[in-house]
Design a protein around this motif. Structure first.
Motif, PDB file in Angstrom:
ATOM      1  N   ARG A  29      40.808 -19.354   1.135  1.00 26.14           N
ATOM      2  CA  ARG A  29      40.416 -18.082   0.514  1.00 26.14           C
ATOM      3  C   ARG A  29      41.563 -17.481  -0.281  1.00 26.14           C
ATOM      4  O   ARG A  29      41.376 -16.992  -1.396  1.00 26.14           O
ATOM      5  CB  ARG A  29      39.959 -17.090   1.587  1.00 26.14           C
ATOM      6  N   ALA A  30      42.761 -17.500   0.301  1.00 26.11           N
ATOM      7  CA  ALA A  30      43.928 -16.950  -0.385  1.00 26.11           C
ATOM      8  C   ALA A  30      44.227 -17.716  -1.665  1.00 26.11           C
ATOM      9  O   ALA A  30      44.534 -17.120  -2.709  1.00 26.11           O
ATOM     10  CB  ALA A  30      45.149 -16.964   0.545  1.00 26.11           C
ATOM     11  N   GLU A  31      44.132 -19.048  -1.614  1.00 23.99           N
ATOM     12  CA  GLU A  31      44.408 -19.862  -2.799  1.00 23.99           C
ATOM     13  C   GLU A  31      43.346 -19.651  -3.872  1.00 23.99           C
ATOM     14  O   GLU A  31      43.661 -19.598  -5.059  1.00 23.99           O
ATOM     15  CB  GLU A  31      44.513 -21.345  -2.422  1.00 23.99           C
ATOM     16  N   PHE A  33      41.641 -16.872  -4.246  1.00 28.64           N
ATOM     17  CA  PHE A  33      41.950 -15.552  -4.795  1.00 28.64           C
ATOM     18  C   PHE A  33      43.080 -15.649  -5.815  1.00 28.64           C
ATOM     19  O   PHE A  33      42.998 -15.087  -6.903  1.00 28.64           O
ATOM     20  CB  PHE A  33      42.337 -14.566  -3.688  1.00 28.64           C
ATOM     21  N   ASN A  34      44.155 -16.362  -5.452  1.00 25.41           N
ATOM     22  CA  ASN A  34      45.297 -16.503  -6.370  1.00 25.41           C
ATOM     23  C   ASN A  34      44.891 -17.188  -7.665  1.00 25.41           C
ATOM     24  O   ASN A  34      45.354 -16.831  -8.742  1.00 25.41           O
ATOM     25  CB  ASN A  34      46.444 -17.262  -5.699  1.00 25.41           C
ATOM     26  N   ASP A  37      42.803 -14.602  -9.601  1.00 26.03           N
ATOM     27  CA  ASP A  37      43.455 -13.333  -9.899  1.00 26.03           C
ATOM     28  C   ASP A  37      43.894 -13.293 -11.354  1.00 26.03           C
ATOM     29  O   ASP A  37      44.574 -14.197 -11.844  1.00 26.03           O
ATOM     30  CB  ASP A  37      44.658 -13.128  -8.977  1.00 26.03           C
ATOM     31  N   TYR A  68      47.785 -15.013   5.563  1.00 32.34           N
ATOM     32  CA  TYR A  68      47.100 -15.202   4.286  1.00 32.34           C
ATOM     33  C   TYR A  68      46.436 -13.901   3.848  1.00 32.34           C
ATOM     34  O   TYR A  68      46.431 -13.566   2.668  1.00 32.34           O
ATOM     35  CB  TYR A  68      46.111 -16.360   4.362  1.00 32.34           C
ATOM     36  N   THR A  69      45.891 -13.172   4.792  1.00 26.06           N
ATOM     37  CA  THR A  69      45.320 -11.862   4.473  1.00 26.06           C
ATOM     38  C   THR A  69      46.417 -10.944   3.960  1.00 26.06           C
ATOM     39  O   THR A  69      46.220 -10.207   2.986  1.00 26.06           O
ATOM     40  CB  THR A  69      44.644 -11.250   5.714  1.00 26.06           C
ATOM     41  N   SER A  71      49.143 -11.861   2.435  1.00 23.75           N
ATOM     42  CA  SER A  71      49.556 -12.291   1.090  1.00 23.75           C
ATOM     43  C   SER A  71      48.560 -11.828   0.036  1.00 23.75           C
ATOM     44  O   SER A  71      48.942 -11.466  -1.078  1.00 23.75           O
ATOM     45  CB  SER A  71      49.752 -13.808   1.032  1.00 23.75           C
ATOM     46  N   VAL A  72      47.269 -11.802   0.385  1.00 21.92           N
ATOM     47  CA  VAL A  72      46.264 -11.297  -0.554  1.00 21.92           C
ATOM     48  C   VAL A  72      46.446  -9.793  -0.744  1.00 21.92           C
ATOM     49  O   VAL A  72      46.372  -9.282  -1.863  1.00 21.92           O
ATOM     50  CB  VAL A  72      44.834 -11.638  -0.078  1.00 21.92           C
ATOM     51  N   ALA A  75      49.379  -9.300  -3.099  1.00 18.38           N
ATOM     52  CA  ALA A  75      49.047  -9.705  -4.469  1.00 18.38           C
ATOM     53  C   ALA A  75      48.070  -8.734  -5.116  1.00 18.38           C
ATOM     54  O   ALA A  75      48.225  -8.353  -6.272  1.00 18.38           O
ATOM     55  CB  ALA A  75      48.455 -11.117  -4.462  1.00 18.38           C
ATOM     56  N   GLU A  76      47.075  -8.320  -4.368  1.00 15.36           N
ATOM     57  CA  GLU A  76      46.021  -7.481  -4.943  1.00 15.36           C
ATOM     58  C   GLU A  76      46.469  -6.034  -5.135  1.00 15.36           C
ATOM     59  O   GLU A  76      46.066  -5.385  -6.093  1.00 15.36           O
ATOM     60  CB  GLU A  76      44.791  -7.536  -4.038  1.00 15.36           C
TER      61      GLU A  76
END
Length: 163
Positions: A29-31, A33-34, A37, A68-69, A71-72, A75-76
């Motif tokens: 999910r994180a990847e 999202f990245n 993004d 990972y949450t 990191s999102v 980033a967000e």
């Protein structure tokens, strides 16, 4: 000989039992999202309150190994990659910690403080490990969830919490 489906089921169960499957899903999910993004879109500037709130949430996420949450979130939200200093956060929030509270996220201590305060103010209120949204809404409407009795400038003392 085991079928392909049986083998998949055994591998899935093994990964779930070891807690790895959830990590893999979170990482994917994180990847995703990245990858999706839009870095060209400017993030709105963070005000001080949002930066502090995001940092409290990040500290909680990292403590619970939701990396990972976290990191999102960084980033967000546009939160700086380097975490804010915990002593700075405690000072900004006017929190006095004891030695036990420094081992858990500030958010645990803050929530624990208000739960204890409500218990002292309303000792006859039935307690439950979980409160329904409806009950919480009605208590907040009646002022039970308010911070009455707290005065600006008075530090609230955060005692050691439990995870």
């Amino acid at each position: 000989m085991a079928s392909t489906q049986e083998l998949k089921d055994v591998v899935k169960e093994c990964l779930e039992n070891r807690g790895i499957l959830g990590q893999i899903k979170a990482r994917i999910r994180a990847e995703v999202f990245n990858a999706l993004d839009d870095n060209t879109e400017a993030k709105p500037p963070l005000n001080n309150e949002n930066m502090i709130i995001n940092e409290l949430i990040r500290e909680y996420l990292e403590f619970n190994k939701y990396k990972y949450t976290a990191s999102v979130l960084v980033a967000e939200s546009g939160q700086p990659k380097t975490p804010l200093d915990r002593r700075f956060l405690a000072k900004e929030l006017n929190v006095e910690e004891d030695r036990n509270s420094s081992s858990v996220p500030l958010l645990y201590g803050i929530v624990s403080h208000f739960l204890r305060q409500n218990k002292l103010q309303y000792p006859n209120r039935p307690t439950s490990p979980y409160m329904s949204r409806n009950a919480l809404y009605h208590e907040t409407e009646r002022g039970m969830g308010s911070s009455e009795g707290f005065h600006d400038g008075d530090p609230f003392v955060v005692m050691g919490g439990k995870r």
